[in-house]
Design an enzyme around this catalytic site. Structure first.
Site, PDB file in Angstrom:
ATOM      1  N   CYS A 177     -26.630  78.915 -55.177  1.00 38.86           N
ATOM      2  CA  CYS A 177     -25.354  78.263 -55.509  1.00 38.86           C
ATOM      3  C   CYS A 177     -25.182  76.905 -54.839  1.00 38.86           C
ATOM      4  CB  CYS A 177     -24.200  79.189 -55.152  1.00 38.86           C
ATOM      5  SG  CYS A 177     -24.250  80.683 -56.146  1.00 38.86           S
ATOM      6  N   HIS A 234     -17.974  74.918 -55.238  1.00 41.25           N
ATOM      7  CA  HIS A 234     -18.714  75.909 -56.017  1.00 41.25           C
ATOM      8  C   HIS A 234     -17.737  76.999 -56.456  1.00 41.25           C
ATOM      9  CE1 HIS A 234     -21.556  78.861 -57.259  1.00 41.25           C
ATOM     10  NE2 HIS A 234     -21.315  79.662 -56.244  1.00 41.25           N
ATOM     11  N   ASN A 275     -19.201  82.278 -62.498  1.00 41.62           N
ATOM     12  CA  ASN A 275     -20.090  81.610 -61.547  1.00 41.62           C
ATOM     13  C   ASN A 275     -21.398  81.259 -62.265  1.00 41.62           C
ATOM     14  OD1 ASN A 275     -21.838  80.877 -59.516  1.00 41.62           O
ATOM     15  ND2 ASN A 275     -21.386  82.645 -58.199  1.00 41.62           N
TER      16      ASN A 275
HETATM   17  O1  UT7 Z   1     -22.085  82.325 -55.640  1.00 43.54           O
HETATM   18  C1  UT7 Z   1     -22.809  83.312 -55.028  1.00 43.54           C
HETATM   19  C2  UT7 Z   1     -22.082  83.848 -53.920  1.00 43.54           C
HETATM   20  N1  UT7 Z   1     -21.368  85.035 -54.291  1.00 43.54           N
HETATM   21  C3  UT7 Z   1     -20.119  85.154 -53.928  1.00 43.54           C
HETATM   22  O2  UT7 Z   1     -19.537  84.265 -53.346  1.00 43.54           O
HETATM   23  C4  UT7 Z   1     -19.470  86.483 -54.157  1.00 43.54           C
HETATM   24  C5  UT7 Z   1     -18.671  86.861 -52.947  1.00 43.54           C
HETATM   25  N2  UT7 Z   1     -18.040  88.179 -53.062  1.00 43.54           N
HETATM   26  C6  UT7 Z   1     -16.981  88.371 -53.895  1.00 43.54           C
HETATM   27  O3  UT7 Z   1     -16.562  87.478 -54.585  1.00 43.54           O
HETATM   28  C7  UT7 Z   1     -16.312  89.725 -53.860  1.00 43.54           C
HETATM   29  O4  UT7 Z   1     -16.836  90.464 -52.780  1.00 43.54           O
HETATM   30  C8  UT7 Z   1     -16.489  90.523 -55.181  1.00 43.54           C
HETATM   31  C9  UT7 Z   1     -15.675  89.894 -56.279  1.00 43.54           C
HETATM   32  C10 UT7 Z   1     -17.945  90.594 -55.555  1.00 43.54           C
HETATM   33  C11 UT7 Z   1     -15.966  91.945 -54.980  1.00 43.54           C
HETATM   34  O5  UT7 Z   1     -14.596  91.886 -54.580  1.00 43.54           O
HETATM   35  P1  UT7 Z   1     -14.123  92.757 -53.317  1.00 43.54           P
HETATM   36  O6  UT7 Z   1     -12.678  92.537 -53.208  1.00 43.54           O
HETATM   37  O7  UT7 Z   1     -14.976  92.371 -52.136  1.00 43.54           O
HETATM   38  O8  UT7 Z   1     -14.399  94.214 -53.792  1.00 43.54           O
HETATM   39  P2  UT7 Z   1     -15.306  95.331 -53.085  1.00 43.54           P
HETATM   40  O9  UT7 Z   1     -16.754  95.005 -53.240  1.00 43.54           O
HETATM   41  O10 UT7 Z   1     -14.775  95.594 -51.717  1.00 43.54           O
HETATM   42  O11 UT7 Z   1     -14.980  96.564 -53.985  1.00 43.54           O
HETATM   43  C12 UT7 Z   1     -13.663  97.143 -53.992  1.00 43.54           C
HETATM   44  C13 UT7 Z   1     -13.658  98.273 -55.011  1.00 43.54           C
HETATM   45  C14 UT7 Z   1     -14.812  99.232 -54.855  1.00 43.54           C
HETATM   46  O12 UT7 Z   1     -14.354 100.526 -55.149  1.00 43.54           O
HETATM   47  P3  UT7 Z   1     -13.989 101.557 -53.967  1.00 43.54           P
HETATM   48  O13 UT7 Z   1     -15.240 101.727 -53.169  1.00 43.54           O
HETATM   49  O14 UT7 Z   1     -12.888 100.894 -53.192  1.00 43.54           O
HETATM   50  O15 UT7 Z   1     -13.554 102.780 -54.700  1.00 43.54           O
HETATM   51  C15 UT7 Z   1     -15.764  98.813 -55.944  1.00 43.54           C
HETATM   52  O16 UT7 Z   1     -16.573  99.876 -56.383  1.00 43.54           O
HETATM   53  O17 UT7 Z   1     -13.766  97.721 -56.330  1.00 43.54           O
HETATM   54  C16 UT7 Z   1     -14.816  98.369 -57.030  1.00 43.54           C
HETATM   55  N3  UT7 Z   1     -15.392  97.449 -57.976  1.00 43.54           N
HETATM   56  C17 UT7 Z   1     -14.889  97.287 -59.202  1.00 43.54           C
HETATM   57  N4  UT7 Z   1     -13.860  97.860 -59.831  1.00 43.54           N
HETATM   58  C18 UT7 Z   1     -13.584  97.449 -61.085  1.00 43.54           C
HETATM   59  C19 UT7 Z   1     -16.452  96.622 -57.814  1.00 43.54           C
HETATM   60  N5  UT7 Z   1     -16.652  95.917 -58.930  1.00 43.54           N
HETATM   61  C20 UT7 Z   1     -15.700  96.290 -59.816  1.00 43.54           C
HETATM   62  C21 UT7 Z   1     -15.383  95.933 -61.135  1.00 43.54           C
HETATM   63  N6  UT7 Z   1     -14.325  96.526 -61.734  1.00 43.54           N
HETATM   64  N7  UT7 Z   1     -16.085  95.004 -61.808  1.00 43.54           N
END
Ligand code: UT7
Length: 332
Positions: free
Chosen positions: A116, A257, A287
């Site tokens: 990125c 980004h 992204n």
């Molecule tokens: O450019 C490259 C660099 N990448 C980034 O900058 C990405 C950085 N990370 C993020 O943007 C965030 O961490 C994400 C958007 C990827 C995830 O958001 P989060 O608020 O950190 O969610 P999480 O990973 O803590 O997941 C929370 C919950 C989980 O369920 P439980 O364990 O709480 O029951 C996940 O399984 O959300 C669930 N989850 C989803 N639910 C619905 C994960 N993906 C999804 C989804 N739809 N697509």
């Protein structure tokens, strides 16, 4: 004292494939919702290629627009740097494919892999060829077909990314204080395991097993990347501002980004940037990795938020980890 020769951006072209994949479309293939995706990331839709369309195709479309905007014949380009993590193939480089498709007969070039942060790294690399006096016209392209390396059964990653490209032409700046002023880049290889594609390289060449284990797709520890990005994007901006005695309120246009709207907002708040200076288009494109910053430049121009003479800051954090911040004076 000798005058430092700076590079400036003299043309901008962007391209996204026409097909749109909305959050509602994802509701049909993985357990997710429009509400979850929008509230956690800021994404509403992303563009994806049709089968057979590769990164070089998007790169060439963006480059053609940039060259036409400046009235430059491809034969005038001296070097091409393609920032990408999804090259058409491991070799030849996508830069070679782009050079051929464009008919840029005098140009040499290479690909740059920094995920990125690749566009800001490529921009700085291209600027060095101008600064050294080696070249007068360099084409810098950020392009990715992320849909080619996504596991469309993994809801945590597949909803995040889109396909797209942007290209800029770099030429020598004429006036004092014009063009690319300064940059601050860092890498931290200890973060490699947080965001990577395990197979397809020399460590894990393609086998039936690597395919069965889904090792040719993006793997991400989202929370680890999120925490690092929030901390380091702000830090990099602060470093480049402090070194140039520029205050955050002097920035006319902040072009980050586009990985997550929450990362962008947290960075802008930490650094003290004016909310109206912050460019966000993740809702439309997701992204696009190396494509996000030039695509956001285009959005800024279209929204009237990026004008000649504006002081601009670019910023990125990505796989690696890679970190970058660039300060420039917009001259178009
Ligand atoms: O450019 C490259 C660099 N990448 C980034 O900058 C990405 C950085 N990370 C993020 O943007 C965030 O961490 C994400 C958007 C990827 C995830 O958001 P989060 O608020 O950190 O969610 P999480 O990973 O803590 O997941 C929370 C919950 C989980 O369920 P439980 O364990 O709480 O029951 C996940 O399984 O959300 C669930 N989850 C989803 N639910 C619905 C994960 N993906 C999804 C989804 N739809 N697509």
């Amino acid at each position: 004292m000798s005058q430092v020769r700076r590079a400036k951006i003299t043309a901008l072209g962007t391209y996204v494939p026409p097909r749109v994949f909305t959050n509602k479309d994802f509701e049909k293939i993985v357990e997710t919702s429009d509400e979850w995706i929008l509230s956690r990331t800021g994404i509403r839709q992303r563009h994806v290629v049709d089968k057979g369309v590769a990164t070089s195709d998007l790169a060439v479309e963006a480059a053609k627009i940039a060259l036409a905007q400046r009235g430059i014949d491809p034969g005038e380009i001296e070097a091409i740097v393609v920032a990408t993590v999804t090259p058409d193939m491991l070799f030849p480089s996508t830069a070679c494919l782009v050079q051929h498709k464009l008919g840029a007969k005098r140009a040499w070039g290479f690909d740059l892999s920094a995920a990125c942060s690749a566009f800001v790294y490529a921009l700085q690399s291209g600027a060095q060829f101008i600064a050294s006096g080696a070249h007068n016209k360099v084409l810098v392209i950020g392009a990715d077909v992320m849909s080619s390396i996504l596991d469309y059964t993994d809801r945590a990653t597949c909803i995040l990314f889109g396909d797209g490209a942007g290209a800029v032409v770099l030429e020598p700046a004429e006036g004092e204080g014009e063009g690319i002023i300064d940059f601050h880049h860092e890498v931290d290889g200890s973060g490699g395991c947080s965001l990577y594609m395990p197979a397809g390289g020399s460590l894990h060449p393609a086998t039936h097993e690597t395919v069965d284990k889904k090792m040719h797709f993006v793997h991400q520890d989202g929370q680890a990347v999120f925490k690092y990005a929030v901390k380091k994007m702000g830090e990099a901006c602060e470093k480049v501002l402090a070194r140039n005695a520029v205050s955050a309120s002097d920035i006319d246009c902040f072009i980050p980004h586009q990985a997550n709207q929450r990362i962008i907002n947290a960075t802008a708040e930490r650094v003290g940037l004016r909310p109206e200076s912050v460019i966000i288009n993740i809702d439309r494109y997701g992204n696009t990795t190396a494509g996000t910053i030039p695509l956001a430049m285009q959005t800024a121009v279209e929204e009237g938020k990026l004008k000649k003479g504006d002081l601009v800051m670019l910023a990125s954090v990505g796989a690696g980890f890679t970190v970058g911040a660039t300060l420039l004076r917009w001259t178009m």
